[in-house]
Scaffold this motif. Structure first.
Motif, PDB file in Angstrom:
ATOM      1  N   GLU A   8       0.834  -1.208   0.000  1.00  0.00           N
ATOM      2  CA  GLU A   8       0.000   0.000   0.000  1.00  0.00           C
ATOM      3  C   GLU A   8       0.873   1.265   0.000  1.00  0.00           C
ATOM      4  OE1 GLU A   8      -4.116  -1.177   2.257  1.00  0.00           O
ATOM      5  OE2 GLU A   8      -2.260  -1.419   3.386  1.00  0.00           O
ATOM      6  N   ILE A   9       1.939   1.231   0.768  1.00  0.00           N
ATOM      7  CA  ILE A   9       2.875   2.371   0.793  1.00  0.00           C
ATOM      8  C   ILE A   9       3.483   2.564  -0.601  1.00  0.00           C
ATOM      9  CG2 ILE A   9       5.053   3.254   1.723  1.00  0.00           C
ATOM     10  CD1 ILE A   9       2.880   3.297   3.755  1.00  0.00           C
ATOM     11  N   GLN A  10       3.856   1.450  -1.202  1.00  0.00           N
ATOM     12  CA  GLN A  10       4.438   1.498  -2.547  1.00  0.00           C
ATOM     13  C   GLN A  10       3.478   2.174  -3.533  1.00  0.00           C
ATOM     14  OE1 GLN A  10       7.174   1.671  -4.356  1.00  0.00           O
ATOM     15  NE2 GLN A  10       7.851  -0.369  -3.712  1.00  0.00           N
ATOM     16  N   LYS A  11       2.177   1.843  -3.402  1.00  0.00           N
ATOM     17  CA  LYS A  11       1.185   2.409  -4.315  1.00  0.00           C
ATOM     18  C   LYS A  11       1.018   3.920  -4.099  1.00  0.00           C
ATOM     19  CE  LYS A  11      -3.364   1.985  -6.187  1.00  0.00           C
ATOM     20  NZ  LYS A  11      -4.774   1.721  -5.896  1.00  0.00           N
ATOM     21  N   VAL A  12       0.984   4.310  -2.814  1.00  0.00           N
ATOM     22  CA  VAL A  12       0.881   5.742  -2.505  1.00  0.00           C
ATOM     23  C   VAL A  12       2.101   6.473  -3.079  1.00  0.00           C
ATOM     24  CG1 VAL A  12       0.838   7.460  -0.645  1.00  0.00           C
ATOM     25  CG2 VAL A  12      -0.526   5.371  -0.448  1.00  0.00           C
ATOM     26  N   ALA A  13       3.270   5.860  -2.927  1.00  0.00           N
ATOM     27  CA  ALA A  13       4.499   6.468  -3.450  1.00  0.00           C
ATOM     28  C   ALA A  13       4.418   6.630  -4.965  1.00  0.00           C
ATOM     29  CB  ALA A  13       5.710   5.619  -3.066  1.00  0.00           C
ATOM     30  N   LEU A  14       3.862   5.613  -5.615  1.00  0.00           N
ATOM     31  CA  LEU A  14       3.728   5.667  -7.075  1.00  0.00           C
ATOM     32  C   LEU A  14       2.809   6.814  -7.488  1.00  0.00           C
ATOM     33  CD1 LEU A  14       4.304   4.107  -9.814  1.00  0.00           C
ATOM     34  CD2 LEU A  14       2.040   3.109  -9.464  1.00  0.00           C
ATOM     35  N   LEU A  15       1.646   6.935  -6.786  1.00  0.00           N
ATOM     36  CA  LEU A  15       0.699   8.004  -7.102  1.00  0.00           C
ATOM     37  C   LEU A  15       1.344   9.376  -6.901  1.00  0.00           C
ATOM     38  CD1 LEU A  15      -2.626   6.654  -5.524  1.00  0.00           C
ATOM     39  CD2 LEU A  15      -2.042   6.796  -7.945  1.00  0.00           C
ATOM     40  N   ALA A  16       2.218   9.471  -5.913  1.00  0.00           N
ATOM     41  CA  ALA A  16       2.879  10.736  -5.619  1.00  0.00           C
ATOM     42  C   ALA A  16       4.134  10.900  -6.464  1.00  0.00           C
ATOM     43  CB  ALA A  16       3.230  10.818  -4.137  1.00  0.00           C
ATOM     44  N   ARG A  17       4.428   9.899  -7.294  1.00  0.00           N
ATOM     45  CA  ARG A  17       5.639   9.885  -8.123  1.00  0.00           C
ATOM     46  C   ARG A  17       6.887  10.104  -7.262  1.00  0.00           C
ATOM     47  NH1 ARG A  17       1.843   8.464 -10.721  1.00  0.00           N
ATOM     48  NH2 ARG A  17       1.168   9.239 -12.755  1.00  0.00           N
ATOM     49  N   ILE A  18       6.953   9.387  -6.138  1.00  0.00           N
ATOM     50  CA  ILE A  18       8.125   9.449  -5.261  1.00  0.00           C
ATOM     51  C   ILE A  18       8.773   8.066  -5.247  1.00  0.00           C
ATOM     52  CG2 ILE A  18       8.919   9.719  -2.872  1.00  0.00           C
ATOM     53  CD1 ILE A  18       6.552  11.648  -2.459  1.00  0.00           C
ATOM     54  N   GLU A  19      10.064   8.043  -5.465  1.00  0.00           N
ATOM     55  CA  GLU A  19      10.760   6.763  -5.453  1.00  0.00           C
ATOM     56  C   GLU A  19      11.284   6.506  -4.041  1.00  0.00           C
ATOM     57  OE1 GLU A  19      14.368   4.679  -7.946  1.00  0.00           O
ATOM     58  OE2 GLU A  19      13.513   6.565  -8.677  1.00  0.00           O
ATOM     59  N   LEU A  20      10.929   5.353  -3.476  1.00  0.00           N
ATOM     60  CA  LEU A  20      11.383   5.027  -2.113  1.00  0.00           C
ATOM     61  C   LEU A  20      12.255   3.777  -2.142  1.00  0.00           C
ATOM     62  CD1 LEU A  20       8.136   5.554   0.039  1.00  0.00           C
ATOM     63  CD2 LEU A  20      10.058   7.125  -0.252  1.00  0.00           C
ATOM     64  N   SER A  21      13.353   3.816  -1.389  1.00  0.00           N
ATOM     65  CA  SER A  21      14.183   2.615  -1.257  1.00  0.00           C
ATOM     66  C   SER A  21      13.482   1.664  -0.292  1.00  0.00           C
ATOM     67  CB  SER A  21      15.555   2.998  -0.718  1.00  0.00           C
ATOM     68  OG  SER A  21      15.413   3.434   0.626  1.00  0.00           O
ATOM     69  N   ASP A  22      13.940   0.423  -0.211  1.00  0.00           N
ATOM     70  CA  ASP A  22      13.324  -0.553   0.686  1.00  0.00           C
ATOM     71  C   ASP A  22      13.329  -0.059   2.133  1.00  0.00           C
ATOM     72  OD1 ASP A  22      12.898  -2.072  -1.489  1.00  0.00           O
ATOM     73  OD2 ASP A  22      14.438  -3.587  -1.062  1.00  0.00           O
ATOM     74  N   ASP A  23      14.454   0.530   2.542  1.00  0.00           N
ATOM     75  CA  ASP A  23      14.540   1.055   3.912  1.00  0.00           C
ATOM     76  C   ASP A  23      13.538   2.175   4.134  1.00  0.00           C
ATOM     77  OD1 ASP A  23      16.533  -0.706   4.323  1.00  0.00           O
ATOM     78  OD2 ASP A  23      18.195   0.760   4.235  1.00  0.00           O
ATOM     79  N   GLU A  24      13.469   3.078   3.136  1.00  0.00           N
ATOM     80  CA  GLU A  24      12.539   4.214   3.256  1.00  0.00           C
ATOM     81  C   GLU A  24      11.094   3.739   3.303  1.00  0.00           C
ATOM     82  OE1 GLU A  24      14.902   7.855   1.005  1.00  0.00           O
ATOM     83  OE2 GLU A  24      14.047   6.222  -0.194  1.00  0.00           O
ATOM     84  N   LEU A  25      10.797   2.671   2.576  1.00  0.00           N
ATOM     85  CA  LEU A  25       9.433   2.118   2.589  1.00  0.00           C
ATOM     86  C   LEU A  25       9.044   1.739   4.013  1.00  0.00           C
ATOM     87  CD1 LEU A  25       8.991  -0.281  -0.489  1.00  0.00           C
ATOM     88  CD2 LEU A  25       7.644   1.738   0.105  1.00  0.00           C
TER      89      LEU A  25
END
Ligand code: ZN
Lengths: 96, 473
Positions: A8-25
């Motif tokens: 779910e976090i990954q999807k929110v990041a995608l919608l916001a066009r923000i790239e997150l590393s595994d740690d940041e996730l």
């Protein structure tokens, strides 16, 4: 505590066009979950009899006549902070 | 094989022909503008800027409501639709979700000789995005923000459309409404009028799964895409497959629809009320005042034209040209008699259209068209002469002036015509013999000769009558 899954976090990041590393996730997951907990707290407030509000100014009918007003600032200046231009167009990463 | 019936709903995006953009004073007409020249801090979403609603767009929506037989919302407000794409400077689109300005209407379409109502669920105001181009082979895209902030109305039909033919008629009718009300320029090549088609098929009373055909911009492609998609869905079901709910595009060259994986679902747009724009409240008296500016609606003209036995193509020619409708309405009230009004229509869908192809600034008025028709009707000029001076009238001449000026009055005077005919009989003994020995076809030759000698100004029925009489002597 409303825990968001990493997907779910990954999807929110995608919608916001923000790239997150595994740690940041993982960090974002716990931070956003705590924000949602706060939303839960607010949602528990008793709002019976309170009118739904999306405007607080009390204004209505703020409009202008349909007249063309040439912008006083030159287009070049308006676009001065654009990283890349070509033939007057704003150049961006390829989409589609 | 089952009998599958299609169900179609249509969303139309029509660009509003306002002078300025939806939320700023930038020029809304960028057809001849260089890229990124009609821009300002508001439509570029520079920090600290605030949108202000264009009253002209509100007025246009109020007019449209009348065209759609719909309610105008007494309170209307704006919402944000959030998404990130390079053509959207703000990262969201200002649109209307909860309180659209137009609700619960219908459009009447003429199919198979009968009028059918297609429901309009609602129509709302929103802003267009900038324009993206993708140069061939390049690894980048280019953005022009001139279009960013252009006012649009999105017109959402009920799923009342049951065939490709009905869909076509509906699109045409909505097009006629938005153009005749002066709300949209209707320039389809420039994307002024685009649509998405929602299609499903079913062989029972339960609706099937629908697909959405996105971004069509011509009536012809709408028809082809619908026919293709309906056939495709039938083939999928017939072969035991299931229709997936998806967005599909139309490939014009290959003439197929194709799946477009859409990245975002409706709830991904995180709609919420636009905090920067206070709501608009509209009083009934204001709505009435704006709507009273509308003199004629296309559906009323269409009903008139149906009564005059015009076919659908002829109706559409007129209805697609608001200025021509105005000429027609004026001619209609001047002429009164249906057979003469029909003549006015014939001029307007015939000769007038050929002249319009080259003359972009016509000066024809309904009054002058009526005068021309009356001149023929009362026998002052022949219809042939009328045809020959029509271009001058469209260019601005008054019919009676040009007839007087060029000396074009029809020759109906018996003695004058008799003299001409007698001379022709004397000069042409051979055809005369032919006629007298039973070859009636040479009569055409004689009539032609009279017309030649009178430069087309002889009254044809009179010539016929006298010719027969004199040939028998
Ligand atoms: Zn602007």
């Amino acid at each position: 505590m409303a825990k968001l899954s990493l997907d779910e976090i990954q999807k929110v990041a995608l919608l916001a066009r923000i790239e997150l590393s595994d740690d940041e996730l993982v960090v974002a997951s716990s931070e956003i979950s705590s924000i949602l907990d706060f939303v839960d707290t607010i949602q528990n407030t008793d709002t019976a009899g309170v009118e739904l509000t999306s405007q607080v100014t009390g204004l209505t009918d703020v409009w202008r006549e349909d007249l063309v007003e040439k912008c006083a600032i030159a287009p070049k200046l308006l676009l001065a902070s654009t990283p890349d231009m070509q033939d007057g167009y704003v150049k961006v990463k390829k989409v589609l | 094989m089952s009998q599958y019936k299609p169900t179609i709903g249509i969303e139309i995006h029509a660009q509003l022909a306002t002078n300025s953009k939806m939320f700023c004073g930038c020029n809304n007409d960028s057809r001849d503008a260089l890229p990124n020249t009609n821009i300002c801090p508001v439509c570029l979403a520079l920090p600290g800027t605030l949108p202000v609603i264009n009253k002209g767009a509100i007025d246009m929506a109020i007019k449209l409501a009348k065209g759609f037989n719909a309610e105008v919302a007494r309170t209307t407000s704006f919402d944000r639709k959030n998404y990130f794409y390079p053509d959207s400077p703000k990262g969201y689109q200002i649109t209307q979700m909860d309180q659209p300005i137009i609700k619960n209407g219908y459009v009447e379409i003429l199919v198979g000789g009968e009028f059918k109502k297609i429901g309009i669920h609602h129509a709302h105001l929103e802003e267009d995005a900038g324009k993206l181009t993708h140069p061939d082979g390049a690894d980048y895209s280019l953005v022009d923000f001139n279009r960013a902030g252009t006012p649009l109305t999105e017109i959402v039909s009920e799923p009342d459309i049951k065939s490709t033919e009905q869909a076509k008629r509906y699109l045409q009718e909505v097009y006629n409404i938005v153009t005749s009300l002066g709300v949209c320029n209707g320039d389809m090549e420039h994307g002024n009028f685009k649509f998405d088609l929602n299609v499903s098929i079913s062989d029972s009373s339960t609706l099937g799964t629908r697909t959405e055909l996105k971004n069509l911009n011509s009536f012809r492609n709408a028809e082809r895409a619908l026919n293709y998609e309906i056939a495709r869905q039938i083939a999928v079901l017939e072969s035991g497959g299931v229709i997936e709910q998806e967005t599909r595009g139309w490939n014009d060259t290959k003439a197929v629809t194709f799946s477009q994986r859409s990245k975002e679902q409706a709830n991904d747009y995180r709609y919420f009320p636009e905090p920067d724009l206070p709501p608009i409240t509209l009083s009934q008296s204001y709505i009435d005042q704006v709507q009273s500016q509308i003199t004629v609606l296309p559906i009323d003209v269409r009903k008139d034209l149906v009564n005059l036995n015009l076919n659908a193509d002829e109706q559409d020619v007129l209805l697609a040209q608001p200025a021509t409708i105005a000429i027609f309405k004026d001619a209609e009230s001047a002429l009164k008699k249906p057979e003469l009004i029909k003549k006015a229509v014939n001029w307007l869908v015939g000769d007038y259209q050929s002249i319009l192809a080259t003359n972009k600034k016509p000066h024809l008025t309904g009054e002058r068209l009526a005068e021309l028709i009356e001149l023929v009707e009362s026998g002052v000029i022949s219809s042939k002469i009328a045809k020959s001076i029509f271009a001058d009238i469209v260019a601005g001449a008054k019919p009676s002036d040009i007839v007087a000026q060029k000396g074009l009055k029809q020759v109906s005077d018996d003695s004058e015509l008799e003299n001409i005919i007698k001379k022709i009989i004397l000069d042409n003994p051979k055809p005369v013999d032919d006629y007298r020995s039973g070859n009636a076809r040479v009569l055409g030759f004689f009539v032609g000769e009279v017309m030649k000698q009178t430069k087309g100004q002889a009254n044809p029925s009179k010539v016929n009558q006298l010719m027969i009489k004199l040939l028998k002597e």
